[in-house]
Write a protein that holds these residues in place. Structure first.
Motif, PDB file in Angstrom:
ATOM      1  N   GLY A   1      82.199  31.016  16.518  1.00 52.34           N
ATOM      2  CA  GLY A   1      81.578  32.547  16.882  1.00 52.34           C
ATOM      3  C   GLY A   1      80.398  32.697  15.981  1.00 52.34           C
ATOM      4  O   GLY A   1      79.752  33.622  16.581  1.00 52.34           O
TER       5      GLY A   1
ATOM      6  N   GLU B   1      85.629  38.198  18.901  1.00 51.74           N
ATOM      7  CA  GLU B   1      86.409  37.107  18.376  1.00 51.74           C
ATOM      8  C   GLU B   1      87.901  37.698  17.659  1.00 51.74           C
ATOM      9  O   GLU B   1      88.431  38.326  17.409  1.00 51.74           O
ATOM     10  CB  GLU B   1      85.762  36.108  18.153  1.00 51.74           C
ATOM     11  CG  GLU B   1      86.140  35.084  17.520  1.00 51.74           C
ATOM     12  CD  GLU B   1      85.442  34.051  16.176  1.00 51.74           C
ATOM     13  OE1 GLU B   1      85.220  32.621  16.169  1.00 51.74           O
ATOM     14  OE2 GLU B   1      84.636  35.258  15.928  1.00 51.74           O
TER      15      GLU B   1
ATOM     16  N   SER C   1      86.093  29.617  22.600  1.00 51.92           N
ATOM     17  CA  SER C   1      85.016  29.949  21.955  1.00 51.92           C
ATOM     18  C   SER C   1      84.147  30.422  23.768  1.00 51.92           C
ATOM     19  O   SER C   1      84.496  29.939  24.915  1.00 51.92           O
ATOM     20  CB  SER C   1      84.128  29.174  21.217  1.00 51.92           C
ATOM     21  OG  SER C   1      84.399  28.020  21.674  1.00 51.92           O
TER      22      SER C   1
ATOM     23  N   ASN D   1      82.492  36.680  23.333  1.00 50.64           N
ATOM     24  CA  ASN D   1      83.352  36.737  21.674  1.00 50.64           C
ATOM     25  C   ASN D   1      82.180  37.932  21.560  1.00 50.64           C
ATOM     26  O   ASN D   1      80.761  37.052  20.105  1.00 50.64           O
ATOM     27  CB  ASN D   1      83.154  35.086  21.084  1.00 50.64           C
ATOM     28  CG  ASN D   1      84.530  34.629  21.233  1.00 50.64           C
ATOM     29  OD1 ASN D   1      85.445  34.579  20.694  1.00 50.64           O
ATOM     30  ND2 ASN D   1      84.432  33.610  22.716  1.00 50.64           N
TER      31      ASN D   1
END
Length: 600
Positions: free
Chosen positions: A201, A355, A361, A378
């Protein structure tokens, strides 16, 4: 002790989490539906052999299959999204595994349907459709079965393929767990010199850093982690390619590529023409890399230099709430109805924003026919994150319109058109931001960002598409798929696409190892064709206004009720010609010229 570690999920404010209780208030109800699906699957199997008896019998099987599909979809989507919240939670790993296995069981139970329809004479099917008006919603479904008749096997063979589906998911599932749960990244120092945990991220933020050392360390750190797993990742991708070839050959297709394209009724030349058109327009891409090297003032432009904004004095940080407001304003040309739905999505628990530790992800839009769509993000306050939010909400509203205007059997739009709505949103957003910018440096920054979006969506995805084509062709010829082969193919393509002004660091050879889309082969080319179609639609909306908006909304509402090429034609875009792709590439060159003029 490293600073700025990822937050645990419970530390995230609930207003920034999606509301999955709208699907299932608790797991007990999920378990009840699980038992119901098991029961319905048995009922469906019992109806095998009855479809040709009467119109009513045919309808009964198709409606039961739809009911099964809707319930199984809810079970699967809920379990998968719960797992994606935190891949380390055993409860949801187990729930997802059960949902996945149940899906295979349901597919196996209904595997007789298509082969059995093919045993019914076409004249008899026509009579059935006239006798029972409720069968009308299945007209396109039946037409599609008849079109693909040569590639549909016997009931027994279809059942075997359905039973093998669980095994076919293994390579993708292994990659997912490696990529999201097992891989560990190093600690690096950020721009302020603080020790920070590298995550997928944060990697994008580090690649945009003005500090070259930060970019270098993040780049080396990320790929160093993938290198440690390279043999496993190579075996995983190789198995996925072989799976594609197995299914193509089982269904009597000349190649895995043609098998994939046939699902959308897309001619092979559409794929090949895309690659050819991009190859014919490499010069602007190489020129852009040359401009980047000059503006950064480096002797060698490395792969870790190609994402950092070129106007280092102009920083953009976009808080989540500000991003929502700008997107609403940018998409106002789509009309009040679209704006109202967009606002509902922002405020109605559709989006999982930030996130957290163990979270999957990237970003996606998903959901079920019977619930609102959902978006996984994220969000890291980058300009790119605002575009990602606009992009995913394009998918979500496409799904919303489709689900509310089509019966279940026709609601799922083709992946071929899936990127159109998302890219129309992005394109309108960049136009809005450029139009409202009064600052030369901001305009340069935005143009740079848009050129990057284009590079990533058209040039890069076409490079991915070419990688997939080459890899599958080599495997079909019997060549062994090794990490070394993947590395060589990938390096050679980078050389072609990025040109002589980019120094190809050896780490970039490994990029194939971290691309999830390669486990859904021949998907990524649709980003490039979708971008081209979206560019044409956006231009029509801005130039024509309401008539173009009306055509576009009808396109969104059409779901999977027709072949995607036909749907786009009605929206005003003909992808059977190379014109939309050529026009998009020329648009890139036009913006590049504007960019070059501003940075003189």
């Amino acid at each position: 002790m490293a600073e700025h570690k990822s937050k645990k999920r419970e530390q995230i404010d609930n207003k920034y989490k999606w509301n999955l209780k709208a699907i299932y208030p608790d797991e007990n109800i999920w378990e009840e539906d699980y038992k119901t699906v098991k029961n319905l699957a048995g009922q469906l199997v019992a109806l095998q052999g009855s479809m040709g008896q009467s119109a009513d019998a045919l309808l009964q099987v198709l409606q039961l299959s739809d009911e099964l599909g809707r319930k199984t979809e809810k079970l699967y989507v809920y379990a998968r999204m719960r797992r994606d919240e935190d891949n380390a939670v055993n409860l949801y790993q187990a729930l997802f595994d059960r949902a996945e296995s149940l899906g295979v069981e349901v597919n196996s139970a209904g595997a007789f349907i298509v082969p059995e329809i093919l045993t019914i004479p076409e004249e008899k099917l026509s009579v059935f459709l006239k006798e029972n008006q409720e069968l009308a919603v299945y007209q396109h479904f039946i037409d599609e079965i008849l079109r693909q008749k040569a590639h549909i096997l016997s009931a027994q063979e279809e059942r075997l393929l359905a039973m093998a589906a669980d095994l076919s998911m293994a390579s993708h599932n292994i990659f997912t767990m490696l990529n999201n749960a097992d891989i560990k990244f190093p600690i690096i120092r950020d721009e302020e010199g603080h020790e920070v945990e590298l995550t997928k991220g944060r990697y994008g933020s580090f690649m945009e850093s003005s500090n070259r050392q930060v970019r270098h360390d993040a780049f080396k750190g990320l790929y160093g982690s993938y290198r440690k797993l390279i043999n496993t990742l190579g075996a995983s991708l190789g198995s996925s390619v072989k799976k594609d070839i197995f299914y193509a050959r089982a269904r009597n297709y000349p190649s895995a590529l043609e098998a994939s394209l046939d699902g959308d009724n897309v001619p092979l030349q559409v794929y090949n023409h895309l690659i050819e058109a991009v190859h014919a327009h490499m010069e602007p891409m190489h020129r852009y890399m040359r401009v980047r090297r000059e503006l950064l003032g480096v002797d060698e432009l490395h792969m870790y230099d190609i994402y950092t904004p070129l106007v280092q004095e102009y920083k953009v940080k976009v808080p989540y709430e500000e991003a929502q407001q700008k997107i609403l304003e940018a998409l106002s040309p789509l009309g009040p109805e679209y704006a109202k739905l967009l606002q509902e999505g922002f405020q109605g628990g559709w989006i999982d924003v930030y996130e957290n530790e163990g979270k999957t992800s990237g970003a996606y839009s998903w959901g079920t026919y019977d619930t609102n769509p959902y978006v996984l993000m994220n969000y890291d306050e980058k300009l790119d994150d605002m575009f990602t939010l606009a992009h995913e909400m394009g998918h979500s509203l496409h799904s919303y319109y489709s689900n509310h205007h089509q019966p279940y059997v026709n609601a799922q739009y083709s992946i071929f058109v899936a990127e159109v709505a998302s890219t129309v949103n992005e394109s309108l957003l960049i136009d809005y931001l450029l139009e409202h910018s009064q600052d030369k440096k901001e305009k340069i920054y935005l143009l740079n960002h848009y050129l990057e979006q284009f590079r990533g969506t058209v040039y890069r995805q076409t490079m991915f598409a070419e990688f997939e084509k080459i890899v599958h062709e080599k495997a079909e010829l019997g060549e062994a798929l090794t990490p070394e082969l993947f590395n060589k193919i990938y390096r050679d393509l980078n050389k072609i696409y990025y040109g002589p002004d980019v120094c190809l660091d050896e780490e970039i050879d490994l990029e194939w190892a971290r691309i999830p889309h390669f486990y859904s082969a021949f998907y990524v080319y649709k980003y490039a064709t979708g971008f081209s179609a979206a560019t044409a639609i956006k231009e029509a909306i801005l130039q024509e206004g309401q008539p173009a908006v009306a055509r576009y909304l009808e396109f969104l509402k059409s779901g999977g009720s027709d072949y995607p090429i036909n749907q786009l034609k009605r929206a005003g875009v003909d992808l059977t010609t190379s014109r939309p792709v050529e026009n998009a590439l020329q648009y890139f060159e036009k913006l590049l010229a504007e960019f070059e003029e501003l940075v003189k």
